[in-house]
Design a protein around this motif. Structure first.
Motif, PDB file in Angstrom:
ATOM      1  N   HIS A   1      27.964  -6.702  56.029  1.00 44.17           N
ATOM      2  CA  HIS A   1      29.585  -7.059  56.434  1.00 44.17           C
ATOM      3  C   HIS A   1      29.287  -7.670  57.473  1.00 44.17           C
ATOM      4  CE1 HIS A   1      30.098  -4.208  52.834  1.00 44.17           C
ATOM      5  NE2 HIS A   1      29.909  -3.027  53.220  1.00 44.17           N
ATOM      6  N   ILE A   2      28.710  -7.783  57.998  1.00 44.11           N
ATOM      7  CA  ILE A   2      28.991  -8.504  59.175  1.00 44.11           C
ATOM      8  C   ILE A   2      28.563 -10.002  58.909  1.00 44.11           C
ATOM      9  CG2 ILE A   2      27.921  -9.407  61.567  1.00 44.11           C
ATOM     10  CD1 ILE A   2      27.236  -6.303  61.753  1.00 44.11           C
TER      11      ILE A   2
ATOM     12  N   LYS B   1      29.422   9.483  58.702  1.00 39.17           N
ATOM     13  CA  LYS B   1      27.982   9.140  57.351  1.00 39.17           C
ATOM     14  C   LYS B   1      26.956  10.068  58.735  1.00 39.17           C
ATOM     15  CE  LYS B   1      27.679   6.844  53.855  1.00 39.17           C
ATOM     16  NZ  LYS B   1      27.139   6.292  53.442  1.00 39.17           N
ATOM     17  N   VAL B   2      26.647   9.732  59.861  1.00 39.37           N
ATOM     18  CA  VAL B   2      25.561   9.899  60.542  1.00 39.37           C
ATOM     19  C   VAL B   2      26.106  12.211  60.798  1.00 39.37           C
ATOM     20  CG1 VAL B   2      23.531   9.867  62.558  1.00 39.37           C
ATOM     21  CG2 VAL B   2      24.218   8.021  60.812  1.00 39.37           C
TER      22      VAL B   2
ATOM     23  N   TYR C   1      37.725  -8.037  60.842  1.00 42.28           N
ATOM     24  CA  TYR C   1      37.740  -7.364  62.128  1.00 42.28           C
ATOM     25  C   TYR C   1      37.574  -5.797  61.131  1.00 42.28           C
ATOM     26  CZ  TYR C   1      35.717 -10.245  65.517  1.00 42.28           C
ATOM     27  OH  TYR C   1      34.920 -11.757  65.675  1.00 42.28           O
TER      28      TYR C   1
ATOM     29  N   ASP D   1      21.205   4.343  65.902  1.00 40.34           N
ATOM     30  CA  ASP D   1      21.526   6.090  65.226  1.00 40.34           C
ATOM     31  C   ASP D   1      21.157   6.270  63.958  1.00 40.34           C
ATOM     32  OD1 ASP D   1      21.362   7.589  67.665  1.00 40.34           O
ATOM     33  OD2 ASP D   1      23.112   6.686  68.413  1.00 40.34           O
ATOM     34  N   ILE D   2      21.434   5.206  63.540  1.00 38.14           N
ATOM     35  CA  ILE D   2      21.644   5.023  62.412  1.00 38.14           C
ATOM     36  C   ILE D   2      20.804   4.966  61.168  1.00 38.14           C
ATOM     37  CG2 ILE D   2      24.118   4.824  62.317  1.00 38.14           C
ATOM     38  CD1 ILE D   2      24.245   1.933  61.236  1.00 38.14           C
ATOM     39  N   PRO D   3      20.825   5.260  60.113  1.00 32.80           N
ATOM     40  CA  PRO D   3      19.373   5.088  58.874  1.00 32.80           C
ATOM     41  C   PRO D   3      19.314   3.555  58.749  1.00 32.80           C
ATOM     42  CG  PRO D   3      20.531   6.866  57.998  1.00 32.80           C
ATOM     43  CD  PRO D   3      21.380   6.499  58.938  1.00 32.80           C
TER      44      PRO D   3
ATOM     45  N   ALA E   1      29.794   3.863  58.772  1.00 34.60           N
ATOM     46  CA  ALA E   1      29.103   4.876  58.930  1.00 34.60           C
ATOM     47  C   ALA E   1      27.863   5.788  59.914  1.00 34.60           C
ATOM     48  CB  ALA E   1      27.819   3.706  59.328  1.00 34.60           C
TER      49      ALA E   1
ATOM     50  N   GLU F   1      21.663   1.809  56.297  1.00 26.97           N
ATOM     51  CA  GLU F   1      23.162   2.116  56.654  1.00 26.97           C
ATOM     52  C   GLU F   1      22.992   0.208  57.151  1.00 26.97           C
ATOM     53  OE1 GLU F   1      25.805   3.831  55.845  1.00 26.97           O
ATOM     54  OE2 GLU F   1      24.821   4.762  54.661  1.00 26.97           O
TER      55      GLU F   1
ATOM     56  N   HIS G   1      33.762  -0.052  58.250  1.00 29.46           N
ATOM     57  CA  HIS G   1      32.409  -0.038  57.998  1.00 29.46           C
ATOM     58  C   HIS G   1      31.724   0.893  59.202  1.00 29.46           C
ATOM     59  CE1 HIS G   1      33.123  -1.588  54.251  1.00 29.46           C
ATOM     60  NE2 HIS G   1      34.033  -3.060  54.747  1.00 29.46           N
ATOM     61  N   PHE G   2      31.801   0.457  60.199  1.00 30.56           N
ATOM     62  CA  PHE G   2      30.835   0.064  61.744  1.00 30.56           C
ATOM     63  C   PHE G   2      31.229   2.128  62.055  1.00 30.56           C
ATOM     64  CE2 PHE G   2      28.287  -2.357  64.174  1.00 30.56           C
ATOM     65  CZ  PHE G   2      28.859  -3.709  63.197  1.00 30.56           C
TER      66      PHE G   2
ATOM     67  N   LEU H   1      25.519  -2.368  57.096  1.00 37.85           N
ATOM     68  CA  LEU H   1      25.882  -3.746  58.630  1.00 37.85           C
ATOM     69  C   LEU H   1      25.840  -4.758  58.352  1.00 37.85           C
ATOM     70  CD1 LEU H   1      26.801  -0.534  60.995  1.00 37.85           C
ATOM     71  CD2 LEU H   1      28.452  -1.593  59.709  1.00 37.85           C
TER      72      LEU H   1
ATOM     73  N   PHE I   1      20.808  -0.968  64.440  1.00 38.42           N
ATOM     74  CA  PHE I   1      21.521   0.388  64.380  1.00 38.42           C
ATOM     75  C   PHE I   1      20.881   1.275  65.484  1.00 38.42           C
ATOM     76  CE2 PHE I   1      23.965  -2.901  62.832  1.00 38.42           C
ATOM     77  CZ  PHE I   1      24.754  -3.374  63.174  1.00 38.42           C
TER      78      PHE I   1
ATOM     79  N   LEU J   1      35.406  -4.440  59.238  1.00 38.67           N
ATOM     80  CA  LEU J   1      34.230  -4.624  59.720  1.00 38.67           C
ATOM     81  C   LEU J   1      34.094  -2.992  60.832  1.00 38.67           C
ATOM     82  CD1 LEU J   1      32.945  -7.726  61.199  1.00 38.67           C
ATOM     83  CD2 LEU J   1      31.509  -6.102  59.689  1.00 38.67           C
TER      84      LEU J   1
ATOM     85  N   ASP K   1      30.332  -0.345  68.121  1.00 38.94           N
ATOM     86  CA  ASP K   1      28.468   0.255  68.021  1.00 38.94           C
ATOM     87  C   ASP K   1      29.057   1.733  67.813  1.00 38.94           C
ATOM     88  OD1 ASP K   1      27.156  -1.408  67.371  1.00 38.94           O
ATOM     89  OD2 ASP K   1      26.160  -2.043  69.303  1.00 38.94           O
ATOM     90  N   LYS K   2      30.105   2.484  68.783  1.00 41.13           N
ATOM     91  CA  LYS K   2      29.323   3.630  68.942  1.00 41.13           C
ATOM     92  C   LYS K   2      30.840   4.558  68.750  1.00 41.13           C
ATOM     93  CE  LYS K   2      28.141   7.227  70.619  1.00 41.13           C
ATOM     94  NZ  LYS K   2      27.257   8.191  70.314  1.00 41.13           N
TER      95      LYS K   2
ATOM     96  N   HIS L   1      32.082  -5.799  69.027  1.00 47.44           N
ATOM     97  CA  HIS L   1      30.716  -5.779  68.137  1.00 47.44           C
ATOM     98  C   HIS L   1      29.741  -4.531  69.078  1.00 47.44           C
ATOM     99  CE1 HIS L   1      26.844  -4.769  67.543  1.00 47.44           C
ATOM    100  NE2 HIS L   1      26.583  -6.184  66.332  1.00 47.44           N
TER     101      HIS L   1
END
Ligand SMILES: Nc1ncnc2c1ncn2[C@@H]1O[C@H](COP(=O)(O)OP(=O)(O)OP(=O)(O)O)[C@@H](O)[C@H]1O
Ligand SMILES: [Mg+2]
Lengths: 328, 263
Positions: free
Chosen positions: A122-123, B17-18, B4, A110-112, B14, A115, B10-11, A119, A108, B7, B113-114, B109
């Protein structure tokens, strides 16, 4: 583990004439060109094998791997990966496989990194204990510690590739596809990556299919190679046999101010082939069994003015060429 | 489904956090969207300084329509923003392949992703506009009316997203359908005002062809004095569902084209 039978992939390329009129014309008359990227290939790979899938640019390697991953639907033929037909059952297949494409990232952006791995946990629904054990192991092995908190987009190529590799093994897949995992990396990182792949193969029995243009990768990792060119398999078998047959091949490129009147010195005629002549370069091909490289160089220097020279071991390209011309 | 949703969380987490680490970016994105939208609203205000009613619509009614459009749009922007980038960042670069080697629905997905932080600007502005205008509408707000309003706003967000999804799907054949999406999206700007101010052909297009009329105007009429659109207003959630189903079906066809041709 992997069964491929009579597999083909045709790309249909729509031809466009240049300019606006061409664009308009192409709306009505579509000129199609069919490119057969993979042409009726068959092979079988057993669990735990590490197979080098090699061939020149455009041979059809990536296309085959995409079909094995379920990204592309074959035009013809059958595939089974761990019992699953990838293009019919993409999600099921995804659980069984890991993949690294040297040219682009699976992580991913943009994320560290840390992290990203969370992910992925979890996926793939990786149990927490397994995940942590593997993370610890991978971090140590690939020396990920210092880079785990950096976003992927800020990593160098070598750092990124190490992270990618860890990501592809994280869910402990039965098969991992590595499409040019060492492209553009320095020797130390390449070495690190090879060691890791070997370790994973030993520890978990992971089946690995590897494409590369680096002979060193092949020699260090694979017992078996499949050579593909123009979509067809030229050779499938032991690496040792190929190395015995071709491993002694050498090419020397001579940079010369003048090549117009070049003629192979008479004393080399029986042992050396002229591979290529360009305006400023003459490339000679020979076997180290027949004649020493030093001798070739000495004879050339005595007869011609030479500015510079490079000695090349057998590349995959020359092996393919040789097999083409002389057979195995 | 539950999987889903978990999930997605979690996406989402994350990425948030950024965002908190790059909070300056967040503030700048927020402010710029907020002010662009605020300028448009201010323009409406200036117009209404000179007239009381526009084509039968009061200032607060128009503000209310605008508010639904903004909040609906913010749902699209915050959660579905990645659709815009399918052609440029996924298909052209070959990154789309990554979505296909995961044990997930590729569309999920892609969307997960965004999370687009800039959309929060629209959300805040929309909520403020709704808050202000609701107090000035001659409408007696009960609990269920608020629920209905929320349903309408969500439908609006889904319509924006569904239409977007439909047009992005062309990327599977033409590499980047961004210009198409852009054109379709520009049409939505018309729908932030009462459709009655437009000529009939435009009204028909905004209702039955690219149904942006349902993203704010029709649902808004339920809560104003304009009662002649009740049926259209009430079918808004159905329109949203239909749009999403059609767009998703088209997406699946596109996906199949992708897996047979590659990038
Ligand atoms: N999406 C596509 N559409 C049309 N033709 C394609 C497409 N992808 C690959 N090709 C063509 O198919 C052939 C095989 O390509 P492929 O990428 O599989 O080669 P490769 O063996 O991986 O080469 P390399 O070593 O350069 O990575 C090439 O001639 C290429 O031009
Ligand atoms: Mg390739």
């Amino acid at each position: 583990m992997i069964e491929v039978k009579d597999l083909s992939k045709d790309y249909i390329i729509l031809k466009r004439k240049p300019g606006l009129s061409g664009a308009i014309r192409s709306l009505f008359i579509r000129e199609k060109e069919i490119k057969q990227a993979v042409d009726h290939i068959s092979f079988e790979i057993k669990p735990g094998e590490v197979v080098g899938y090699i061939g020149p640019n455009g041979a059809g390697k990536s296309t085959t791997i995409k079909m094995l991953c379920g990204i592309l639907t074959p035009s013809h033929g059958e595939i089974r990966v761990n019992g699953v037909v990838p293009y019919q059952n993409r999600k099921q297949n995804a659980i069984n496989i890991g993949a690294v494409y040297g040219q682009r990232t699976q992580l991913f952006w943009d994320i560290p990194v840390r992290e990203s791995y969370e992910l992925l946990r979890h996926i793939y629904e990786i149990p927490k204990n397994d995940f942590e054990a593997r993370m610890k192991h991978f971090t140590e092995y690939l020396n990920l510690g210092p880079i785990l908190d950096i976003p992927v987009r800020q990593l160098s190529l070598g750092q990124k590739m190490r992270c990618e590799l860890a990501a592809s093994f994280l869910h402990n897949p039965a098969v991992v596809f590595l499409d040019e995992p060492t492209i553009g990396l320095d020797v130390a990182v390449k070495e690190n990556i090879r060691k890791f792949i070997r370790e994973m193969n030993h520890l978990y029995g992971t089946t690995v299919i590897l494409t590369t243009h680096d002979m060193e990768d092949i020699e260090q990792l694979c017992q078996r190679i499949i050579i593909i060119d123009n979509g067809s398999i030229l050779y499938d078998g032991d690496l040792v046999a190929v190395k015995e047959r071709f491993g002694h091949q050498r090419t020397i490129h001579f940079e010369m101010p003048q090549t117009d009147h070049f003629k192979l010195p008479a004393s080399l005629e029986s042992t050396v082939d002229v591979a290529e002549i360009t305006e400023s370069r003459v490339s000679l091909l020979f076997s180290s069994r027949d004649i020493k490289g030093a001798e070739v160089i000495a004879i050339m220097m005595a007869e011609y003015e030479v500015n510079d020279l490079t000695i090349k071991d057998t590349s995959i390209e020359t092996i393919v060429k040789e097999i083409y011309e002389r057979g195995i | 489904m539950v999987r889903y949703m978990k999930l997605y969380w979690h996406f989402f987490a994350a990425q948030v956090k950024v965002m908190t680490e790059y909070w300056v970016d967040f503030i700048i994105g927020f402010m710029s969207v907020f002010f662009i939208q605020f300028t448009s609203v201010y323009f409406i205000k200036v117009v209404f300084d000179h007239i009381d009613v526009l084509n039968g619509w009061t200032f607060y009614e128009i503000l209310f329509i605008y508010g639904i459009a903004s909040t609906g749009r913010s749902i699209h922007q915050i959660f579905f923003d990645n659709l815009w980038l399918v052609g440029r960042d996924y298909i052209r670069t070959g990154n789309f392949d990554r979505l296909l080697i995961r044990p997930l629905n590729p569309l999920f997905h892609l969307i997960a992703d965004k999370v687009q932080q800039d959309g929060v600007g629209n959300l805040v502005l929309g909520t403020i506009l709704l808050g202000i205008s609701m107090n000035h509408l001659a409408f007696d707000w009960g609990f269920w009316d608020i629920v209905l309003l929320i349903v309408m706003v969500i439908s609006s967000g889904l319509i924006y997203s569904g239409i977007n999804l439909f047009f992005v799907t062309f990327s599977f054949w033409m590499v980047d359908s961004f210009p198409l999406m852009q054109t379709a999206f520009n049409v939505s700007q018309f729908a932030r005002y009462p459709l009655t101010i437009y000529s009939k052909p435009i009204r028909i297009i905004l209702t039955w062809v690219v149904p942006y009329g349902f993203t704010s105007f029709y649902p808004a009429t339920l809560f104003t004095g304009h009662k002649n659109y009740t049926t259209l207003a009430l079918i808004t959630p159905a329109v949203a569902a239909i749009i999403c189903v059609i767009a998703y079906g088209f997406w699946i066809i596109g996906l199949r084209a992708y897996t047979s041709t590659g990038n």
